[in-house]
Design an enzyme around this catalytic site. Structure first.
Site, PDB file in Angstrom:
ATOM      1  N   CYS A 258       0.827  -1.209   0.000  1.00 37.90           N
ATOM      2  CA  CYS A 258       0.000   0.000   0.000  1.00 37.90           C
ATOM      3  C   CYS A 258       0.866   1.265   0.000  1.00 37.90           C
ATOM      4  O   CYS A 258       1.494   1.566  -1.005  1.00 37.90           O
ATOM      5  CB  CYS A 258      -0.982  -0.036   1.167  1.00 37.90           C
ATOM      6  SG  CYS A 258      -2.408   1.054   0.939  1.00 37.90           S
ATOM      7  N   HIS A 343      -3.865  -5.291  -0.097  1.00 42.06           N
ATOM      8  CA  HIS A 343      -3.476  -5.833   1.209  1.00 42.06           C
ATOM      9  C   HIS A 343      -3.496  -7.364   1.186  1.00 42.06           C
ATOM     10  O   HIS A 343      -4.547  -7.974   1.385  1.00 42.06           O
ATOM     11  CB  HIS A 343      -4.413  -5.317   2.302  1.00 42.06           C
ATOM     12  CG  HIS A 343      -4.129  -3.918   2.712  1.00 42.06           C
ATOM     13  ND1 HIS A 343      -3.269  -3.603   3.745  1.00 42.06           N
ATOM     14  CD2 HIS A 343      -4.559  -2.742   2.226  1.00 42.06           C
ATOM     15  CE1 HIS A 343      -3.192  -2.288   3.887  1.00 42.06           C
ATOM     16  NE2 HIS A 343      -3.968  -1.741   2.957  1.00 42.06           N
ATOM     17  N   GLU A 345      -2.430  -9.358   3.395  1.00 45.35           N
ATOM     18  CA  GLU A 345      -2.753  -9.939   4.708  1.00 45.35           C
ATOM     19  C   GLU A 345      -4.258 -10.092   4.883  1.00 45.35           C
ATOM     20  O   GLU A 345      -4.720 -10.833   5.755  1.00 45.35           O
ATOM     21  CB  GLU A 345      -2.163  -9.091   5.837  1.00 45.35           C
ATOM     22  CG  GLU A 345      -2.939  -7.858   6.232  1.00 45.35           C
ATOM     23  CD  GLU A 345      -2.839  -6.704   5.258  1.00 45.35           C
ATOM     24  OE1 GLU A 345      -3.522  -5.689   5.459  1.00 45.35           O
ATOM     25  OE2 GLU A 345      -2.063  -6.815   4.275  1.00 45.35           O
TER      26      GLU A 345
END
Length: 372
Positions: A258, A343, A345
């Site tokens: 990001c 993202h 994750e």
């Protein structure tokens, strides 16, 4: 649905002068911020505690928020960073085995002003047409102070918030001899689940403050460097960009997510631009050009790397957004680095791109012999 008594009016005033009436939840008062919308059907607690939303008033497009309550395990940081919160309805009686309170109680505890019973569909359409704009939520008489409040709204600007959300000194998370890799996680406003994913992949992790220098990194002697997500305009971070140039010269593998993706691009001569209304949600389609495969991703960003400013002799665009063609990933083969705008994750969101953490650990284990 919410059965909260409609006895306290709240108002949303936009920079264009339009006013939306609703009802207050959370704290009373007035708050100003940049209004953005996020499209996730779930993950509202992750949104409220994501440091990347620092300085912004967040609107949920999904109409019912808070139905599974607030719990202790979905926090992406130690507190809420949003300036305010806008929803259609909030649930006063959530139901979930992990539930430890309502979203209203959470906002009160965090000192955040919220407004509900707003036509979020109409407001979303306005932002999509006109672009992200500043606004204010207030429980005071907006009509009596409209001109004064409008002046504050129009002059509001998020200026270099990274130091505000970062740790002030390094913080160890694991130091075990049987762990394969040691990662220096640069904290520009990192989400806790980035740390959790690194731990799951067998890494020792040291969280470094935003202004950590190459001397700090050399003293730590990590196997790799993670550049985290974070809030604000990436070009504000002049000192960080200069530090990243020195991290590149250090020669250790680098993985950026990001804001980290944007900062790495700026350090390599590319440019960034503000998007009309950004990408925020859990269902953004991204194509991995190296695999000719589309993944569904979780995203939260209002700036993007300008595709044609990426020097092909330095970096290669590896991922693009299937909705608007914006850059979603860059590989830097000669410096053992890669970055993504989304993202991986995935908290909250899909786990489709978890493989990128495996890619990073593999690159660290192969060291200078690694290739992308």
């Amino acid at each position: 649905m919410s059965y909260f008594k409609k006895d306290k009016r709240a108002y949303l005033l936009l920079a264009d002068g339009s006013i939306y009436q609703g009802y207050h939840f959370g704290c009373e008062g007035t708050t100003i911020g940049e209004i953005v919308f996020t499209t996730g059907m779930t993950g509202y607690q992750e949104v409220l505690t994501d440091p990347s939303y620092c300085g912004q008033i967040v609107m949920q497009t999904y109409p019912l928020i808070g139905n599974y309550g607030i719990n202790h395990s979905d926090m992406e940081s130690s507190k809420s960073w949003v300036n305010g919160y806008i929803v259609r309805e909030w649930c006063e009686a959530p139901s979930n085995f992990r539930e430890a309170g309502t979203i209203d109680a959470f906002l009160k505890n965090q000192g955040k002003v919220g407004i509900w019973d707003v036509d979020t569909r109409q407001l979303t359409r306005k932002i999509r047409r006109q672009g992200t704009m500043n606004g204010a939520i207030t429980t005071e008489d907006v009509y009596a102070h409209k001109d004064e409040l409008l002046e504050k709204i129009r002059s509001y600007k998020i200026v270099n918030p990274v130091p505000k959300v970062s740790v002030s000194k390094l913080d160890w998370y694991y130091e075990r001899e049987n762990r394969a890799n040691h990662v220096a996680l640069m904290d520009f406003g990192y989400k806790h689940n980035i740390l959790e994913k690194l731990l799951q992949f067998g890494c020792n992790v040291t969280v470094m403050p935003w202004d950590a220098t190459i001397e700090d990194i050399r003293e730590l002697n990590p196997d790799g460097i993670m550049l985290s997500n974070g809030p604000g305009d990436p070009t504000d971070n002049v000192k960080v960009i200069d530090n990243i140039k020195r991290f590149i010269d250090y020669g250790k593998p680098i993985f950026g997510i990001c804001l980290g993706h944007q900062l790495m691009a700026l350090a390599n001569g590319a440019k960034t631009e503000k998007m009309p209304f950004g990408h925020r949600g859990l269902n953004q389609p991204v194509k991995d050009l190296t695999q000719d495969r589309v993944y569904i991703t979780s995203q939260n960003h209002g700036y993007a790397v300008v595709n044609n400013t990426v020097d092909p002799s330095v970096g290669q665009i590896t991922h693009i957004n299937m909705n608007d063609g914006t850059c979603e990933g860059i590989a830097y083969p000669d410096i053992h680095a890669f970055t993504v705008q989304f993202h991986p994750e995935a908290s909250a969101g899909p786990n489709d791109t978890r493989y990128l953490f495996e890619k990073f650990t593999d690159l660290m284990e192969r060291g200078q012999e690694g290739c992308l």
